[in-house]
Scaffold this motif. Structure first.
Motif, PDB file in Angstrom:
ATOM      1  N   GLU A 278      11.424   3.258  -7.907  1.00 32.47           N
ATOM      2  CA  GLU A 278      10.305   2.716  -7.137  1.00 32.47           C
ATOM      3  C   GLU A 278      10.781   1.449  -6.447  1.00 32.47           C
ATOM      4  N   ARG A 279      10.637   1.414  -5.135  1.00 34.45           N
ATOM      5  CA  ARG A 279      11.108   0.248  -4.380  1.00 34.45           C
ATOM      6  C   ARG A 279      10.001  -0.424  -3.591  1.00 34.45           C
ATOM      7  N   ARG A 280       8.808   0.139  -3.633  1.00 30.98           N
ATOM      8  CA  ARG A 280       7.705  -0.467  -2.881  1.00 30.98           C
ATOM      9  C   ARG A 280       7.278  -1.769  -3.548  1.00 30.98           C
ATOM     10  N   LYS A 281       7.070  -2.772  -2.752  1.00 33.20           N
ATOM     11  CA  LYS A 281       6.666  -4.084  -3.257  1.00 33.20           C
ATOM     12  C   LYS A 281       5.148  -4.198  -3.398  1.00 33.20           C
ATOM     13  N   LYS A 282       4.414  -3.507  -2.536  1.00 34.56           N
ATOM     14  CA  LYS A 282       2.955  -3.571  -2.569  1.00 34.56           C
ATOM     15  C   LYS A 282       2.436  -2.521  -3.547  1.00 34.56           C
ATOM     16  N   THR A 283       1.994  -2.991  -4.710  1.00 30.76           N
ATOM     17  CA  THR A 283       1.563  -2.059  -5.764  1.00 30.76           C
ATOM     18  C   THR A 283       0.339  -1.244  -5.373  1.00 30.76           C
ATOM     19  N   GLU A 284      -0.474  -1.732  -4.453  1.00 27.91           N
ATOM     20  CA  GLU A 284      -1.652  -0.963  -4.035  1.00 27.91           C
ATOM     21  C   GLU A 284      -1.267   0.316  -3.283  1.00 27.91           C
TER      22      GLU A 284
END
Length: 60
Positions: A23-29
């Motif tokens: 997982e590389r997305r910074k925005k958890t939403e």
């Protein structure tokens, strides 16, 4: 680091490992069950034998 292990079951119910993605997305939403499964479907591409996949969230 969070990663996802993707699997699919054959017609006998046997699980088959597809792959693992970090997982590389910074925005958890933006991280939803649907977005993770869509990501997994992109891995396998247009494979007629695989109609459903599932994932396991792991920490590496």
């Amino acid at each position: 680091m969070t990663a996802y292990e993707f699997f699919w079951n054959d017609n006998k119910g046997e699980p088959h490992f597809i792959g693992i993605l970090p997982e590389r997305r910074k925005k958890t939403e933006r991280i939803t069950k649907e977005s993770i499964l869509n990501w997994g479907m992109m891995i396998i591409g247009d494979n007629g034998e695989v109609s459903s996949i599932y994932y396991i969230k792991v920490e590496v």
